[in-house]
Design a protein around this motif. Structure first.
Motif, mmCIF file in Angstrom:
data_model
loop_
_atom_site.group_PDB
_atom_site.id
_atom_site.type_symbol
_atom_site.label_atom_id
_atom_site.label_comp_id
_atom_site.label_asym_id
_atom_site.label_seq_id
_atom_site.Cartn_x
_atom_site.Cartn_y
_atom_site.Cartn_z
ATOM 1 N N LEU A 1 0.825 -1.203 0.000
ATOM 2 C CA LEU A 1 0.000 0.000 0.000
ATOM 3 C C LEU A 1 0.863 1.258 0.000
ATOM 4 O O LEU A 1 0.532 2.249 -0.672
ATOM 5 C CB LEU A 1 -0.929 -0.014 1.218
ATOM 6 N N ALA A 2 1.967 1.230 0.762
ATOM 7 C CA ALA A 2 2.861 2.392 0.777
ATOM 8 C C ALA A 2 3.472 2.622 -0.598
ATOM 9 O O ALA A 2 3.560 3.765 -1.078
ATOM 10 C CB ALA A 2 3.955 2.189 1.824
ATOM 11 N N LEU A 3 3.879 1.534 -1.260
ATOM 12 C CA LEU A 3 4.465 1.662 -2.594
ATOM 13 C C LEU A 3 3.441 2.175 -3.602
ATOM 14 O O LEU A 3 3.711 3.120 -4.359
ATOM 15 C CB LEU A 3 5.014 0.304 -3.038
ATOM 16 N N VAL A 4 2.266 1.550 -3.607
ATOM 17 C CA VAL A 4 1.227 1.976 -4.548
ATOM 18 C C VAL A 4 0.776 3.402 -4.243
ATOM 19 O O VAL A 4 0.548 4.209 -5.159
ATOM 20 C CB VAL A 4 0.038 1.003 -4.495
ATOM 21 N N GLY A 5 0.674 3.735 -2.946
ATOM 22 C CA GLY A 5 0.262 5.082 -2.586
ATOM 23 C C GLY A 5 1.267 6.132 -3.020
ATOM 24 O O GLY A 5 0.884 7.186 -3.556
ATOM 25 N N ALA A 6 2.552 5.844 -2.820
ATOM 26 C CA ALA A 6 3.577 6.809 -3.226
ATOM 27 C C ALA A 6 3.609 6.966 -4.741
ATOM 28 O O ALA A 6 3.663 8.093 -5.264
ATOM 29 C CB ALA A 6 4.944 6.365 -2.707
ATOM 30 N N ALA A 7 3.579 5.841 -5.463
ATOM 31 C CA ALA A 7 3.591 5.925 -6.929
ATOM 32 C C ALA A 7 2.330 6.603 -7.451
ATOM 33 O O ALA A 7 2.387 7.448 -8.358
ATOM 34 C CB ALA A 7 3.735 4.523 -7.521
ATOM 35 N N GLY A 8 1.187 6.246 -6.885
ATOM 36 C CA GLY A 8 -0.059 6.844 -7.342
ATOM 37 C C GLY A 8 -0.138 8.336 -7.056
ATOM 38 O O GLY A 8 -0.618 9.116 -7.894
ATOM 39 N N SER A 9 0.344 8.761 -5.885
ATOM 40 C CA SER A 9 0.290 10.189 -5.553
ATOM 41 C C SER A 9 1.214 11.003 -6.452
ATOM 42 O O SER A 9 0.848 12.100 -6.898
ATOM 43 C CB SER A 9 0.667 10.393 -4.085
ATOM 44 N N THR A 10 2.402 10.482 -6.745
ATOM 45 C CA THR A 10 3.293 11.209 -7.655
ATOM 46 C C THR A 10 2.724 11.272 -9.066
ATOM 47 O O THR A 10 2.858 12.291 -9.759
ATOM 48 C CB THR A 10 4.684 10.559 -7.682
ATOM 49 N N LEU A 11 2.070 10.186 -9.504
ATOM 50 C CA LEU A 11 1.450 10.201 -10.830
ATOM 51 C C LEU A 11 0.307 11.208 -10.883
ATOM 52 O O LEU A 11 0.165 11.960 -11.859
ATOM 53 C CB LEU A 11 0.946 8.804 -11.179
ATOM 54 N N TRP A 12 -0.493 11.252 -9.835
ATOM 55 C CA TRP A 12 -1.624 12.179 -9.814
ATOM 56 C C TRP A 12 -1.145 13.628 -9.753
ATOM 57 O O TRP A 12 -1.646 14.486 -10.485
ATOM 58 C CB TRP A 12 -2.516 11.861 -8.618
ATOM 59 N N LEU A 13 -0.161 13.898 -8.885
ATOM 60 C CA LEU A 13 0.336 15.267 -8.773
ATOM 61 C C LEU A 13 1.131 15.694 -10.010
ATOM 62 O O LEU A 13 1.279 16.891 -10.256
ATOM 63 C CB LEU A 13 1.212 15.398 -7.512
ATOM 64 N N GLY A 14 1.653 14.736 -10.761
ATOM 65 C CA GLY A 14 2.384 15.063 -11.980
ATOM 66 C C GLY A 14 1.546 14.973 -13.236
ATOM 67 O O GLY A 14 2.081 15.109 -14.350
ATOM 68 N N SER A 15 0.249 14.748 -13.075
ATOM 69 C CA SER A 15 -0.620 14.567 -14.244
ATOM 70 C C SER A 15 -0.691 15.823 -15.109
ATOM 71 O O SER A 15 -0.807 15.729 -16.334
ATOM 72 C CB SER A 15 -2.026 14.160 -13.789
ATOM 73 N N ASP A 16 -0.621 17.017 -14.501
ATOM 74 C CA ASP A 16 -0.662 18.250 -15.296
ATOM 75 C C ASP A 16 0.501 18.317 -16.276
ATOM 76 O O ASP A 16 0.338 18.708 -17.437
ATOM 77 C CB ASP A 16 -0.635 19.471 -14.371
ATOM 78 N N ALA A 17 1.698 17.927 -15.808
ATOM 79 C CA ALA A 17 2.859 17.946 -16.691
ATOM 80 C C ALA A 17 2.712 16.924 -17.809
ATOM 81 O O ALA A 17 3.023 17.206 -18.978
ATOM 82 C CB ALA A 17 4.132 17.675 -15.892
ATOM 83 N N PHE A 18 2.211 15.732 -17.488
ATOM 84 C CA PHE A 18 2.022 14.713 -18.519
ATOM 85 C C PHE A 18 0.965 15.148 -19.532
ATOM 86 O O PHE A 18 1.114 14.923 -20.740
ATOM 87 C CB PHE A 18 1.632 13.383 -17.883
ATOM 88 N N HIS A 19 -0.108 15.779 -19.059
ATOM 89 C CA HIS A 19 -1.151 16.237 -19.979
ATOM 90 C C HIS A 19 -0.670 17.404 -20.838
ATOM 91 O O HIS A 19 -1.037 17.520 -22.005
ATOM 92 C CB HIS A 19 -2.392 16.644 -19.179
ATOM 93 N N THR A 20 0.148 18.272 -20.253
ATOM 94 C CA THR A 20 0.603 19.454 -20.987
ATOM 95 C C THR A 20 1.620 19.096 -22.066
ATOM 96 O O THR A 20 1.543 19.580 -23.200
ATOM 97 C CB THR A 20 1.224 20.468 -20.020
ATOM 98 N N PHE A 21 2.589 18.230 -21.714
ATOM 99 C CA PHE A 21 3.691 17.947 -22.642
ATOM 100 C C PHE A 21 3.557 16.597 -23.336
ATOM 101 O O PHE A 21 4.245 16.353 -24.329
ATOM 102 C CB PHE A 21 5.029 18.009 -21.899
ATOM 103 N N GLY A 22 2.715 15.729 -22.806
ATOM 104 C CA GLY A 22 2.516 14.432 -23.429
ATOM 105 C C GLY A 22 3.790 13.591 -23.420
ATOM 106 O O GLY A 22 4.621 13.673 -22.508
ATOM 107 N N PHE A 23 3.946 12.776 -24.466
ATOM 108 C CA PHE A 23 5.135 11.926 -24.572
ATOM 109 C C PHE A 23 6.404 12.756 -24.740
ATOM 110 O O PHE A 23 7.500 12.292 -24.423
ATOM 111 C CB PHE A 23 4.980 10.962 -25.752
ATOM 112 N N GLY A 24 6.253 13.987 -25.217
ATOM 113 C CA GLY A 24 7.411 14.856 -25.376
ATOM 114 C C GLY A 24 8.101 15.190 -24.074
ATOM 115 O O GLY A 24 9.258 15.614 -24.085
ATOM 116 N N PHE A 25 7.413 14.988 -22.952
ATOM 117 C CA PHE A 25 8.043 15.221 -21.654
ATOM 118 C C PHE A 25 9.223 14.286 -21.444
ATOM 119 O O PHE A 25 10.213 14.645 -20.794
ATOM 120 C CB PHE A 25 7.009 15.030 -20.544
ATOM 121 N N LEU A 26 9.144 13.085 -22.012
ATOM 122 C CA LEU A 26 10.220 12.102 -21.854
ATOM 123 C C LEU A 26 11.376 12.347 -22.806
ATOM 124 O O LEU A 26 12.506 11.934 -22.524
ATOM 125 C CB LEU A 26 9.676 10.687 -22.073
#
Length: 343
Positions: free
Chosen positions: A44-69
């Protein structure tokens, strides 16, 4: 009357035994649930940490898409962010760290288990454990004030003189002339500046050597003495015993220890932040400055807002992904080795 009493005694014993069995079953069930709970807490700690970072970073992923990588841009003033430089810096420093740490750790472990006299094994083992306990910021300060100047004065000029297309001494080496592709890995705009990917990788190597060597030493000690003594009795040298007996017997555990050190190197923050240079210019050269995922987050998160903070959280999620991929590769390698060994 006597028969009634005789029948009552076994009945009471059976009842007491049944009660004990029921209690033991209940206790085992409770113990199993406690152990499952401990395992679930980690998941749960692992999934929670990964999920929270993904959720908080969703704006960057939506804004830049695959180009972020694939983008090397990192411009907070214009809200342009890309993860390519931090990802390459993280992988590059970890690769250099393993390249130097694994052979040294292997030699330390073999020396302590096969060659060193008994009176020397204790002090050397204690010194290794002391290195493992030193805080990473101390390694960073040592790297910045002691090791980086040494690299700038001795190691970097020598590497550029022999492998760069623009050497400080002005004389292009024979190797660069005949193998021109090698020059891009050893070029630098600042020949006498010590910070960079190579320096950070070497500092990381010093940091992970205690972890890898400790694991190797422990697994080397599990090799049965009879196997080694039999090989020595047949006339084998120490090297032959190590290569033909010790290494095959402990191969799986050794690889596990190496990947444990790799995981430590991937997530290191403070030591890398001191000596990596913290720049966002993409380069294949090991002598140039760069940035890692962890150091970027540590340096910028305190003042980040809006899209920049989202980009930093997206970097944190990518660090989870990189670490997961590394561990997955390790598990696949260990499973393949176990299959070849018939386990």
């Amino acid at each position: 009357m006597h028969a009634t009493v005789s029948n009552a005694v076994p009945s009471a014993e059976r009842a007491a035994e049944a009660a004990r069995n029921a209690k033991d079953t209940r206790d085992d069930r409770i113990f199993a649930w406690i152990l499952k709970g401990c395992a679930l807490i980690v998941l749960l700690a692992l999934v929670g940490a990964a999920g929270s970072t993904l959720w908080l970073g969703s704006d960057a992923f939506h804004t830049f898409g695959f180009g972020f990588l694939t983008s090397a841009a990192w411009d907070p003033s214009n809200d342009q962010y890309g993860a390519l430089v931090p990802i390459m810096g993280t992988i590059g420093t970890a690769f250099i760290a393993l390249l130097f740490a694994v052979p040294v750790s292997f030699g330390i472990a073999l020396f302590l288990t096969e060659i060193a006299p008994q009176w020397l094994r204790g002090p050397v083992s204690s010194a290794i454990e002391l290195l493992a306990g030193i805080p990473s910021i101390i390694y960073g300060m040592w790297g910045l004030f002691i090791f980086a100047p040494f690299v700038a004065e001795h190691i970097k000029p020598w590497l550029m003189n022999n492998f760069s297309a623009d050497p400080p001494d002005g004389q292009v080496s024979w190797l660069v002339t005949h193998v021109p592709g090698i020059a891009k890995f050893f070029s630098s705009e600042y020949p006498f500046f010590g910070a960079g990917v190579l320096t950070a990788g070497l500092v990381l190597a010093v940091m992970i050597i205690p972890f890898i060597s400790s694991v190797m030493r422990e697994v080397f000690q599990t090799v049965p003495t009879r196997l080694k003594e039999s090989a020595y009795a047949l006339g084998s040298s120490t090297w032959e015993v190590v290569w033909d007996i010790v290494v095959p017997y402990t191969r799986t555990a050794v690889i596990g220890g190496v990947f444990l050190g790799l995981g430590r190197a991937l997530g290191e923050t403070m030591a890398v932040a001191f000596v990596l240079g913290n720049t966002f210019k993409f380069s294949l050269s090991f002598l140039e400055t760069s940035s890692s995922i962890a150091s970027t987050i540590a340096n910028q998160f305190g003042e980040a807002q809006g899209l920049q903070r989202s980009a930093l959280m997206a970097l944190a999620f990518l660090l989870f992904v990189v670490t997961f991929i590394v561990l997955l590769i390790a598990r696949l390698m260990l499973r393949r080795l176990a299959t070849k060994e018939g386990k």
